[in-house]
Motif scaffolding. Structure first.
Motif, PDB file in Angstrom:
ATOM      1  N   THR A  80     -48.636  31.974  16.511  1.00  0.00           N
ATOM      2  CA  THR A  80     -49.989  31.905  16.096  1.00  0.00           C
ATOM      3  C   THR A  80     -50.443  32.619  15.356  1.00  0.00           C
ATOM      4  O   THR A  80     -50.222  33.780  15.566  1.00  0.00           O
ATOM      5  N   ASP A  81     -51.016  32.204  14.035  1.00  0.00           N
ATOM      6  CA  ASP A  81     -51.421  33.322  13.082  1.00  0.00           C
ATOM      7  C   ASP A  81     -52.979  33.104  12.567  1.00  0.00           C
ATOM      8  O   ASP A  81     -53.604  31.808  12.869  1.00  0.00           O
ATOM      9  N   TRP A  82     -53.505  33.964  12.050  1.00  0.00           N
ATOM     10  CA  TRP A  82     -54.880  33.854  11.472  1.00  0.00           C
ATOM     11  C   TRP A  82     -54.731  33.722   9.963  1.00  0.00           C
ATOM     12  O   TRP A  82     -53.901  33.961   9.356  1.00  0.00           O
ATOM     13  N   GLU A  83     -56.144  33.036   9.499  1.00  0.00           N
ATOM     14  CA  GLU A  83     -56.239  32.923   8.174  1.00  0.00           C
ATOM     15  C   GLU A  83     -57.711  32.645   7.917  1.00  0.00           C
ATOM     16  O   GLU A  83     -58.499  31.499   8.168  1.00  0.00           O
ATOM     17  N   ILE A  84     -58.334  33.552   7.310  1.00  0.00           N
ATOM     18  CA  ILE A  84     -59.699  33.487   6.620  1.00  0.00           C
ATOM     19  C   ILE A  84     -60.024  32.410   5.493  1.00  0.00           C
ATOM     20  O   ILE A  84     -59.206  32.730   4.670  1.00  0.00           O
ATOM     21  N   GLU A  85     -61.046  31.738   5.458  1.00  0.00           N
ATOM     22  CA  GLU A  85     -60.913  30.809   4.321  1.00  0.00           C
ATOM     23  C   GLU A  85     -62.572  30.524   3.919  1.00  0.00           C
ATOM     24  O   GLU A  85     -63.371  30.359   5.221  1.00  0.00           O
ATOM     25  N   LEU A  86     -62.862  30.300   2.911  1.00  0.00           N
ATOM     26  CA  LEU A  86     -64.004  29.737   2.482  1.00  0.00           C
ATOM     27  C   LEU A  86     -64.082  28.246   2.678  1.00  0.00           C
ATOM     28  O   LEU A  86     -63.250  27.669   2.157  1.00  0.00           O
ATOM     29  N   GLY A  87     -65.171  27.812   3.421  1.00  0.00           N
ATOM     30  CA  GLY A  87     -65.236  26.351   3.743  1.00  0.00           C
ATOM     31  C   GLY A  87     -66.150  25.857   2.997  1.00  0.00           C
ATOM     32  O   GLY A  87     -67.228  26.378   2.536  1.00  0.00           O
ATOM     33  N   VAL A  88     -66.023  24.663   2.444  1.00  0.00           N
ATOM     34  CA  VAL A  88     -67.066  23.766   1.759  1.00  0.00           C
ATOM     35  C   VAL A  88     -67.293  22.527   2.395  1.00  0.00           C
ATOM     36  O   VAL A  88     -66.515  21.804   2.807  1.00  0.00           O
ATOM     37  N   VAL A  89     -68.629  22.534   2.488  1.00  0.00           N
ATOM     38  CA  VAL A  89     -68.905  21.164   3.082  1.00  0.00           C
ATOM     39  C   VAL A  89     -69.516  20.063   2.028  1.00  0.00           C
ATOM     40  O   VAL A  89     -70.313  20.409   1.344  1.00  0.00           O
ATOM     41  N   ILE A  90     -69.131  18.896   2.291  1.00  0.00           N
ATOM     42  CA  ILE A  90     -69.642  17.942   1.230  1.00  0.00           C
ATOM     43  C   ILE A  90     -70.857  17.307   1.550  1.00  0.00           C
ATOM     44  O   ILE A  90     -71.195  16.845   2.828  1.00  0.00           O
ATOM     45  N   ALA A  91     -71.680  16.900   0.489  1.00  0.00           N
ATOM     46  CA  ALA A  91     -73.283  16.432   0.824  1.00  0.00           C
ATOM     47  C   ALA A  91     -73.160  14.979   0.241  1.00  0.00           C
ATOM     48  O   ALA A  91     -74.057  14.261   0.822  1.00  0.00           O
ATOM     49  N   LYS A  92     -72.383  14.758  -0.579  1.00  0.00           N
ATOM     50  CA  LYS A  92     -72.303  13.339  -1.282  1.00  0.00           C
ATOM     51  C   LYS A  92     -71.127  12.724  -1.385  1.00  0.00           C
ATOM     52  O   LYS A  92     -70.073  13.384  -1.644  1.00  0.00           O
ATOM     53  N   THR A  93     -71.009  11.348  -1.317  1.00  0.00           N
ATOM     54  CA  THR A  93     -69.769  10.887  -1.518  1.00  0.00           C
ATOM     55  C   THR A  93     -69.061  10.970  -3.007  1.00  0.00           C
ATOM     56  O   THR A  93     -70.000  10.914  -4.077  1.00  0.00           O
ATOM     57  N   ALA A  94     -68.019  11.326  -3.108  1.00  0.00           N
ATOM     58  CA  ALA A  94     -67.207  11.697  -4.247  1.00  0.00           C
ATOM     59  C   ALA A  94     -65.961  11.078  -4.499  1.00  0.00           C
ATOM     60  O   ALA A  94     -65.031  11.221  -3.631  1.00  0.00           O
ATOM     61  N   ARG A  95     -66.130  10.355  -5.444  1.00  0.00           N
ATOM     62  CA  ARG A  95     -64.617   9.484  -5.763  1.00  0.00           C
ATOM     63  C   ARG A  95     -64.632   9.788  -7.233  1.00  0.00           C
ATOM     64  O   ARG A  95     -65.436   9.667  -8.206  1.00  0.00           O
ATOM     65  N   TYR A  96     -63.260  10.038  -7.831  1.00  0.00           N
ATOM     66  CA  TYR A  96     -63.081  10.319  -9.355  1.00  0.00           C
ATOM     67  C   TYR A  96     -64.231  11.065  -9.950  1.00  0.00           C
ATOM     68  O   TYR A  96     -64.708  10.492 -11.084  1.00  0.00           O
ATOM     69  N   LEU A  97     -64.627  12.094  -9.701  1.00  0.00           N
ATOM     70  CA  LEU A  97     -65.209  12.770 -10.240  1.00  0.00           C
ATOM     71  C   LEU A  97     -64.865  13.279 -11.708  1.00  0.00           C
ATOM     72  O   LEU A  97     -63.527  13.346 -11.997  1.00  0.00           O
ATOM     73  N   GLU A  98     -65.573  12.975 -12.865  1.00  0.00           N
ATOM     74  CA  GLU A  98     -65.363  13.232 -14.280  1.00  0.00           C
ATOM     75  C   GLU A  98     -64.859  14.346 -14.619  1.00  0.00           C
ATOM     76  O   GLU A  98     -64.243  14.851 -15.567  1.00  0.00           O
ATOM     77  N   SER A  99     -65.234  15.569 -13.755  1.00  0.00           N
ATOM     78  CA  SER A  99     -64.841  17.197 -14.425  1.00  0.00           C
ATOM     79  C   SER A  99     -65.044  17.892 -13.148  1.00  0.00           C
ATOM     80  O   SER A  99     -65.894  17.807 -12.254  1.00  0.00           O
ATOM     81  N   PRO A 100     -64.738  19.162 -12.978  1.00  0.00           N
ATOM     82  CA  PRO A 100     -64.778  20.081 -12.104  1.00  0.00           C
ATOM     83  C   PRO A 100     -66.330  20.370 -11.992  1.00  0.00           C
ATOM     84  O   PRO A 100     -67.006  20.864 -10.941  1.00  0.00           O
ATOM     85  N   ALA A 101     -66.874  20.570 -13.146  1.00  0.00           N
ATOM     86  CA  ALA A 101     -68.530  20.881 -13.280  1.00  0.00           C
ATOM     87  C   ALA A 101     -69.203  19.889 -12.367  1.00  0.00           C
ATOM     88  O   ALA A 101     -70.260  20.350 -11.696  1.00  0.00           O
ATOM     89  N   ALA A 102     -68.883  18.336 -12.088  1.00  0.00           N
ATOM     90  CA  ALA A 102     -69.465  17.794 -11.461  1.00  0.00           C
ATOM     91  C   ALA A 102     -69.501  17.833  -9.900  1.00  0.00           C
ATOM     92  O   ALA A 102     -70.271  17.265  -9.088  1.00  0.00           O
ATOM     93  N   ALA A 103     -68.552  18.723  -9.626  1.00  0.00           N
ATOM     94  CA  ALA A 103     -68.369  19.081  -8.174  1.00  0.00           C
ATOM     95  C   ALA A 103     -69.583  19.645  -7.691  1.00  0.00           C
ATOM     96  O   ALA A 103     -69.975  19.474  -6.163  1.00  0.00           O
ATOM     97  N   ARG A 104     -70.263  20.638  -8.295  1.00  0.00           N
ATOM     98  CA  ARG A 104     -71.433  21.170  -7.632  1.00  0.00           C
ATOM     99  C   ARG A 104     -72.526  20.282  -7.234  1.00  0.00           C
ATOM    100  O   ARG A 104     -73.485  20.487  -6.348  1.00  0.00           O
TER     101      ARG A 104
END
Length: 288
Positions: A128-152
């Motif tokens: 059993t091992d550890w791993e710290i990570e940055l978690g990101v929580v989604i607020a809006k439905t995302a499908r086929y975003l046009e670019s990484p900039a749209a992720a925000r």
């Protein structure tokens, strides 16, 4: 502003915490008049903006949280999507090639527990091992975003996520990562969900993890191979992301798997985690 959920496991209620400039201490307010929970419906209905408005108009009742359990800051997510080998030093310590594209795997949503809850070492586990990570929580439905900039536009905020892993189950039992990641209690989350607007620079957050007081991981999100925006855009090309989904973005070097003596976790070990602006976690590991 920091969103959190308080109370006994399975009976949490929503709250919001802010820094009170007049007292130099945090003040916490009950969010029950705004929402029944910090969940998909709350996020999809602009719950964060409504919370800001309620705070600004002094609509929320202050509460004393001393001695109260802090649960995961979001209700059980619809899915937990993880990115593997997303820090160069972590890939190298495990003898893995640097991926040309993000490595994806899933984690069972019911692994999510509070940031101070005990973590169960699975029966028959020796790795059993550890791993710290940055978690990101989604607020809006995302499908086929046009670019990484749209992720925000689809991100609710950020959270400390502990991607606990069982390496034998993950790597030696049929080559299926999910079963080494989905054991009970294997994703402590929190203490807070911090909205995207309240994080100064998510691309440069220091992250640290200690085991029994000894520093094991000390990295920064600036070293991500695939940054947060790219990851969200990339995932949206393969699956629909929905409000309340949790994305674990990868861990830096310093896990037990990559150490010569591989000091895997044992009962009574204490793991503490910290990410700039996102708070701190502490778990005791116990035998299932």
């Amino acid at each position: 502003m920091r969103l959190l959920r308080l109370g006994a496991a399975g009976h949490e209620y929503p709250a919001v915490s802010i820094d009170d400039a007049s007292t130099q201490h945090a003040a916490t307010f009950d969010l029950s008049t705004i929402t029944a929970d910090v969940d998909a419906d709350f996020l999809a209905a602009d719950g964060i903006a409504r919370t800001r408005a309620a705070l600004a108009s002094n609509e929320l009742a202050p509460i004393n949280v001393s001695g109260t359990r802090i649960g995961a800051p979001i209700a059980r997510p619809g899915k937990v999507v993880c990115i593997g080998l997303n820090y160069r030093d972590h890939a190298e310590e495990g003898g893995q090639a640097i991926p040309a594209e993000p490595v994806l795997f899933m984690k069972a949503p019911n692994t999510v527990v509070g940031p101070y809850d005990d973590v169960l070492i699975p029966r028959a586990s020796t790795k059993t091992d550890w791993e710290i990570e940055l978690g990101v929580v989604i607020a809006k439905t995302a499908r086929y975003l046009e670019s990484p900039a749209a992720a925000r536009e689809v991100i609710a905020g950020y959270v400390i996520s502990h991607d606990v892993s069982e390496r034998e189950f993950q790597l030696e039992r049929g080559g299926q990562w999910d079963k080494g990641k989905s054991c009970e209690t294997f994703n402590p989350l929190g203490p807070w969900l911090v909205p995207i607007e309240d994080i100064t620079n998510p691309d440069s957050l220091r992250m640290r993890l200690w085991v029994n007081g000894e520093i094991r991981q000390d990295g920064s999100t600036s070293a991500l191979i695939f940054g947060v925006d790219y990851v969200i855009w990339y995932l949206s090309q393969f699956m629909v992301l929905e409000p309340g989904d949790l994305i674990n973005t990868g861990t830096p070097a310093g896990v037990a798997l990559g150490m010569p003596d591989q000091p895997y976790l044992k009962p009574d070990d204490v793991v503490e985690l910290e990410i700039d602006q996102l708070g701190r976690q502490r778990q005791v590991f116990v035998q299932a």
